[in-house]
Design a protein around this motif. Sequence first.
Motif, PDB file in Angstrom:
ATOM      1  N   MET A   1       0.835  -1.176   0.000  1.00 35.37           N
ATOM      2  CA  MET A   1       0.000   0.000   0.000  1.00 35.37           C
ATOM      3  C   MET A   1       0.879   1.238   0.000  1.00 35.37           C
ATOM      4  SD  MET A   1      -3.150  -0.946  -0.004  1.00 35.37           S
ATOM      5  CE  MET A   1      -4.320   0.162   0.691  1.00 35.37           C
ATOM      6  N   GLY A   2       0.540   2.148  -0.890  1.00 30.06           N
ATOM      7  CA  GLY A   2       1.234   3.415  -0.945  1.00 30.06           C
ATOM      8  C   GLY A   2       0.453   4.466  -0.169  1.00 30.06           C
ATOM      9  N   ILE A   3       1.041   5.637  -0.052  1.00 31.77           N
ATOM     10  CA  ILE A   3       0.393   6.711   0.704  1.00 31.77           C
ATOM     11  C   ILE A   3       0.411   8.005  -0.108  1.00 31.77           C
ATOM     12  CG2 ILE A   3       0.457   8.108   2.809  1.00 31.77           C
ATOM     13  CD1 ILE A   3       1.882   5.750   4.167  1.00 31.77           C
ATOM     14  N   LEU A   4      -0.736   8.637  -0.185  1.00 28.93           N
ATOM     15  CA  LEU A   4      -0.860   9.970  -0.762  1.00 28.93           C
ATOM     16  C   LEU A   4      -0.834  10.941   0.414  1.00 28.93           C
ATOM     17  CD1 LEU A   4      -1.555  12.035  -3.005  1.00 28.93           C
ATOM     18  CD2 LEU A   4      -3.960  11.496  -2.585  1.00 28.93           C
ATOM     19  N   HIS A   5       0.199  11.781   0.474  1.00 30.54           N
ATOM     20  CA  HIS A   5       0.300  12.823   1.495  1.00 30.54           C
ATOM     21  C   HIS A   5      -0.244  14.101   0.864  1.00 30.54           C
ATOM     22  CE1 HIS A   5       3.055  10.533   4.147  1.00 30.54           C
ATOM     23  NE2 HIS A   5       3.450  10.001   3.002  1.00 30.54           N
ATOM     24  N   TYR A   6      -1.296  14.661   1.458  1.00 28.28           N
ATOM     25  CA  TYR A   6      -1.913  15.852   0.878  1.00 28.28           C
ATOM     26  C   TYR A   6      -2.465  16.725   1.997  1.00 28.28           C
ATOM     27  CZ  TYR A   6      -4.501  18.770  -2.372  1.00 28.28           C
ATOM     28  OH  TYR A   6      -4.960  19.835  -3.094  1.00 28.28           O
ATOM     29  N   SER A   7      -2.037  17.960   2.051  1.00 30.59           N
ATOM     30  CA  SER A   7      -2.531  18.942   3.013  1.00 30.59           C
ATOM     31  C   SER A   7      -2.440  18.432   4.449  1.00 30.59           C
ATOM     32  CB  SER A   7      -3.973  19.322   2.672  1.00 30.59           C
ATOM     33  OG  SER A   7      -4.388  20.426   3.448  1.00 30.59           O
ATOM     34  N   GLY A   8      -1.311  17.785   4.773  1.00 38.36           N
ATOM     35  CA  GLY A   8      -1.099  17.302   6.121  1.00 38.36           C
ATOM     36  C   GLY A   8      -1.816  16.012   6.461  1.00 38.36           C
ATOM     37  N   GLU A   9      -2.513  15.432   5.501  1.00 44.00           N
ATOM     38  CA  GLU A   9      -3.244  14.176   5.706  1.00 44.00           C
ATOM     39  C   GLU A   9      -2.532  13.047   4.971  1.00 44.00           C
ATOM     40  OE1 GLU A   9      -6.326  13.772   7.258  1.00 44.00           O
ATOM     41  OE2 GLU A   9      -6.682  15.880   7.705  1.00 44.00           O
ATOM     42  N   GLU A  10      -2.776  11.820   5.391  1.00 49.90           N
ATOM     43  CA  GLU A  10      -2.245  10.636   4.716  1.00 49.90           C
ATOM     44  C   GLU A  10      -3.401   9.735   4.314  1.00 49.90           C
ATOM     45  OE1 GLU A  10       0.515   8.622   7.263  1.00 49.90           O
ATOM     46  OE2 GLU A  10       2.018  10.204   7.082  1.00 49.90           O
ATOM     47  N   PHE A  11      -3.388   9.313   3.057  1.00 50.16           N
ATOM     48  CA  PHE A  11      -4.428   8.430   2.538  1.00 50.16           C
ATOM     49  C   PHE A  11      -3.759   7.226   1.893  1.00 50.16           C
ATOM     50  CE2 PHE A  11      -5.886  12.852   2.172  1.00 50.16           C
ATOM     51  CZ  PHE A  11      -6.991  12.821   3.009  1.00 50.16           C
ATOM     52  N   GLU A  12      -4.174   6.025   2.287  1.00 52.44           N
ATOM     53  CA  GLU A  12      -3.577   4.802   1.750  1.00 52.44           C
ATOM     54  C   GLU A  12      -4.282   4.353   0.483  1.00 52.44           C
ATOM     55  OE1 GLU A  12      -3.531   1.630   4.599  1.00 52.44           O
ATOM     56  OE2 GLU A  12      -1.711   2.387   5.546  1.00 52.44           O
ATOM     57  N   PHE A  13      -3.476   3.993  -0.511  1.00 51.46           N
ATOM     58  CA  PHE A  13      -3.973   3.438  -1.768  1.00 51.46           C
ATOM     59  C   PHE A  13      -3.033   2.331  -2.215  1.00 51.46           C
ATOM     60  CE2 PHE A  13      -5.517   7.839  -1.950  1.00 51.46           C
ATOM     61  CZ  PHE A  13      -6.848   7.654  -2.286  1.00 51.46           C
ATOM     62  N   ARG A  16      -0.794   0.503  -7.442  1.00 49.60           N
ATOM     63  CA  ARG A  16      -1.309   0.596  -8.821  1.00 49.60           C
ATOM     64  C   ARG A  16      -2.259   1.781  -8.963  1.00 49.60           C
ATOM     65  NH1 ARG A  16      -0.894  -1.537 -13.374  1.00 49.60           N
ATOM     66  NH2 ARG A  16      -2.609  -1.676 -14.842  1.00 49.60           N
ATOM     67  N   ILE A  17      -3.166   1.922  -8.017  1.00 50.41           N
ATOM     68  CA  ILE A  17      -4.099   3.054  -8.040  1.00 50.41           C
ATOM     69  C   ILE A  17      -3.322   4.360  -7.878  1.00 50.41           C
ATOM     70  CG2 ILE A  17      -5.972   4.186  -6.770  1.00 50.41           C
ATOM     71  CD1 ILE A  17      -6.971   1.345  -6.048  1.00 50.41           C
ATOM     72  N   LEU A  18      -2.380   4.365  -6.948  1.00 51.85           N
ATOM     73  CA  LEU A  18      -1.606   5.575  -6.680  1.00 51.85           C
ATOM     74  C   LEU A  18      -0.811   6.027  -7.904  1.00 51.85           C
ATOM     75  CD1 LEU A  18      -1.191   7.497  -4.309  1.00 51.85           C
ATOM     76  CD2 LEU A  18       0.799   6.140  -3.651  1.00 51.85           C
ATOM     77  N   THR A  19      -0.272   5.081  -8.654  1.00 50.53           N
ATOM     78  CA  THR A  19       0.458   5.425  -9.889  1.00 50.53           C
ATOM     79  C   THR A  19      -0.465   6.129 -10.879  1.00 50.53           C
ATOM     80  OG1 THR A  19       2.004   3.592  -9.634  1.00 50.53           O
ATOM     81  CG2 THR A  19       1.731   4.484 -11.855  1.00 50.53           C
ATOM     82  N   HIS A  20      -1.662   5.586 -11.070  1.00 51.15           N
ATOM     83  CA  HIS A  20      -2.612   6.206 -11.991  1.00 51.15           C
ATOM     84  C   HIS A  20      -3.056   7.579 -11.472  1.00 51.15           C
ATOM     85  CE1 HIS A  20      -2.585   2.212 -13.720  1.00 51.15           C
ATOM     86  NE2 HIS A  20      -3.167   2.730 -14.798  1.00 51.15           N
ATOM     87  N   LEU A  21      -3.252   7.685 -10.155  1.00 51.09           N
ATOM     88  CA  LEU A  21      -3.607   8.982  -9.575  1.00 51.09           C
ATOM     89  C   LEU A  21      -2.510  10.009  -9.803  1.00 51.09           C
ATOM     90  CD1 LEU A  21      -5.274   8.406  -6.096  1.00 51.09           C
ATOM     91  CD2 LEU A  21      -6.215   9.581  -8.086  1.00 51.09           C
ATOM     92  N   GLN A  22      -1.263   9.603  -9.669  1.00 50.32           N
ATOM     93  CA  GLN A  22      -0.158  10.530  -9.888  1.00 50.32           C
ATOM     94  C   GLN A  22      -0.188  11.084 -11.305  1.00 50.32           C
ATOM     95  OE1 GLN A  22       3.780   9.080  -8.945  1.00 50.32           O
ATOM     96  NE2 GLN A  22       4.753  10.798  -9.975  1.00 50.32           N
ATOM     97  N   VAL A  23      -0.443  10.230 -12.275  1.00 49.04           N
ATOM     98  CA  VAL A  23      -0.494  10.692 -13.669  1.00 49.04           C
ATOM     99  C   VAL A  23      -1.675  11.644 -13.864  1.00 49.04           C
ATOM    100  CG1 VAL A  23      -0.785   9.984 -16.073  1.00 49.04           C
ATOM    101  CG2 VAL A  23       0.677   8.639 -14.548  1.00 49.04           C
ATOM    102  N   VAL A  24      -2.840  11.291 -13.323  1.00 47.26           N
ATOM    103  CA  VAL A  24      -4.023  12.146 -13.467  1.00 47.26           C
ATOM    104  C   VAL A  24      -3.792  13.494 -12.798  1.00 47.26           C
ATOM    105  CG1 VAL A  24      -6.446  12.433 -12.811  1.00 47.26           C
ATOM    106  CG2 VAL A  24      -5.649  10.237 -13.676  1.00 47.26           C
ATOM    107  N   GLU A  95     -10.358  -0.598 -11.304  1.00 50.91           N
ATOM    108  CA  GLU A  95      -9.787  -0.669 -12.648  1.00 50.91           C
ATOM    109  C   GLU A  95     -10.665  -1.559 -13.514  1.00 50.91           C
ATOM    110  OE1 GLU A  95      -5.526  -1.649 -14.807  1.00 50.91           O
ATOM    111  OE2 GLU A  95      -5.783  -2.029 -12.664  1.00 50.91           O
ATOM    112  N   PRO A  96     -11.016  -1.097 -14.715  1.00 49.07           N
ATOM    113  CA  PRO A  96     -11.837  -1.940 -15.592  1.00 49.07           C
ATOM    114  C   PRO A  96     -11.056  -3.169 -16.049  1.00 49.07           C
ATOM    115  CG  PRO A  96     -11.174   0.069 -16.733  1.00 49.07           C
ATOM    116  CD  PRO A  96     -10.707   0.184 -15.311  1.00 49.07           C
ATOM    117  N   SER A  97     -11.770  -4.235 -16.265  1.00 45.84           N
ATOM    118  CA  SER A  97     -11.153  -5.457 -16.774  1.00 45.84           C
ATOM    119  C   SER A  97     -10.703  -5.225 -18.204  1.00 45.84           C
ATOM    120  CB  SER A  97     -12.143  -6.610 -16.762  1.00 45.84           C
ATOM    121  OG  SER A  97     -12.585  -6.840 -15.445  1.00 45.84           O
TER     122      SER A  97
END
Length: 100
Positions: A1-13, A16-24, A95-97
């Motif tokens: 599980m990766g972590i998105l650090h944003y505005s002092g908060e941490e969110f686990e993803f 694979r999802i986090l990679t796609h979020l980074q690109v978006v 993620e769609p099949s």
Amino acid sequence: MGILHYSGEEFEFDDRILTHLQVVISTKLRRKEDFFLSWPVPADRGSGRHAVWIDNGVPIHFFYSGSRHVSINREWLESMIAGAGRASGLLLTDEPSPPS
């Protein structure tokens, strides 16, 4: 599980999802397009939904638990970018099949 650090908060993803979020997120912010990002909270974590406003003024940090790069699903990525352009923002979905 990766972590998105944003505005002092941490969110686990999942990484694979986090990679796609980074690109978006990087694509949208490069275009100077702020947006809402929302996702459901699983029942085992209490249910509910998060919604955060993504903009260039807030520091963001992506932490990946794995060291390997993941392949990008172009179809999912395009769907996510389009979703981020809606007034309601990007609602993370599974993620769609791959087409059969």
